[in-house]
Write a protein that holds these residues in place. Structure first.
Motif, short mmCIF file in Angstrom:
data_model
loop_
_atom_site.label_atom_id
_atom_site.label_comp_id
_atom_site.label_asym_id
_atom_site.label_seq_id
_atom_site.Cartn_x
_atom_site.Cartn_y
_atom_site.Cartn_z
N THR A 1 0.85 -1.19 0.00
CA THR A 1 0.00 0.00 0.00
C THR A 1 0.89 1.24 0.00
O THR A 1 1.81 1.35 0.81
N TYR B 1 1.01 5.64 -0.19
CA TYR B 1 0.25 6.86 0.08
C TYR B 1 1.04 8.05 -0.42
O TYR B 1 2.24 8.18 -0.14
N ARG C 1 -6.74 1.54 -6.79
CA ARG C 1 -6.35 2.94 -6.59
C ARG C 1 -7.56 3.73 -6.11
O ARG C 1 -8.66 3.57 -6.63
N GLN D 1 -5.40 9.29 -3.03
CA GLN D 1 -4.11 9.33 -2.35
C GLN D 1 -3.56 7.97 -1.96
O GLN D 1 -2.56 7.88 -1.26
N TYR D 2 -4.15 6.87 -2.41
CA TYR D 2 -3.67 5.53 -2.07
C TYR D 2 -3.58 4.66 -3.32
O TYR D 2 -4.36 4.80 -4.25
N LYS E 1 2.71 2.29 3.31
CA LYS E 1 1.94 2.30 4.56
C LYS E 1 1.81 0.86 5.03
O LYS E 1 1.52 -0.03 4.25
N LEU F 1 -3.53 0.48 7.42
CA LEU F 1 -4.49 1.53 7.08
C LEU F 1 -5.49 1.75 8.20
O LEU F 1 -6.01 2.82 8.38
#
Length: 89
Positions: A5, A7, A31, A34-35, A60, A63
């Motif tokens: 993941t 960010y 998608r 912002q991720y 990340k 989450l």
């Protein structure tokens, strides 16, 4: 399956998605604002290291925060089983 993941505040993941090494082995991509999550088969061990070294700053780990209670801190476990009621239905 292994998932990564990423960010970014600018929401631009073109460099990751256009990376020739990563592009060859991506099995899944997801998608949203912002991720970015990419999924790949577990047989690409060397590529995992490559991704971590090159894009590790944007990765990340979690989450969602884990709100599980911690024994001894959030509660004290009861060790005596005779204190529990037995219910037969």
């Amino acid at each position: 399956m292994k998932y990564y993941t990423f960010y970014r505040e600018n929401n631009n993941f073109d460099d990751i998605l256009n990376d020739t090494i990563i592009k060859k082995i991506i099995d899944e991509k997801l998608r949203w604002f912002q991720y970015l999550i990419i999924g790949m088969n577990d047989k690409h061990e060397q590529t995992f290291s490559y991704i971590t070294l090159k894009y590790g700053d944007e990765m990340k780990q979690e989450l969602v925060k884990d709100f599980s209670p911690i024994p001894g801190i959030d509660y004290i476990p009861k060790r005596d089983a005779s204190l529990y009621k037995k219910v037969i239905e």
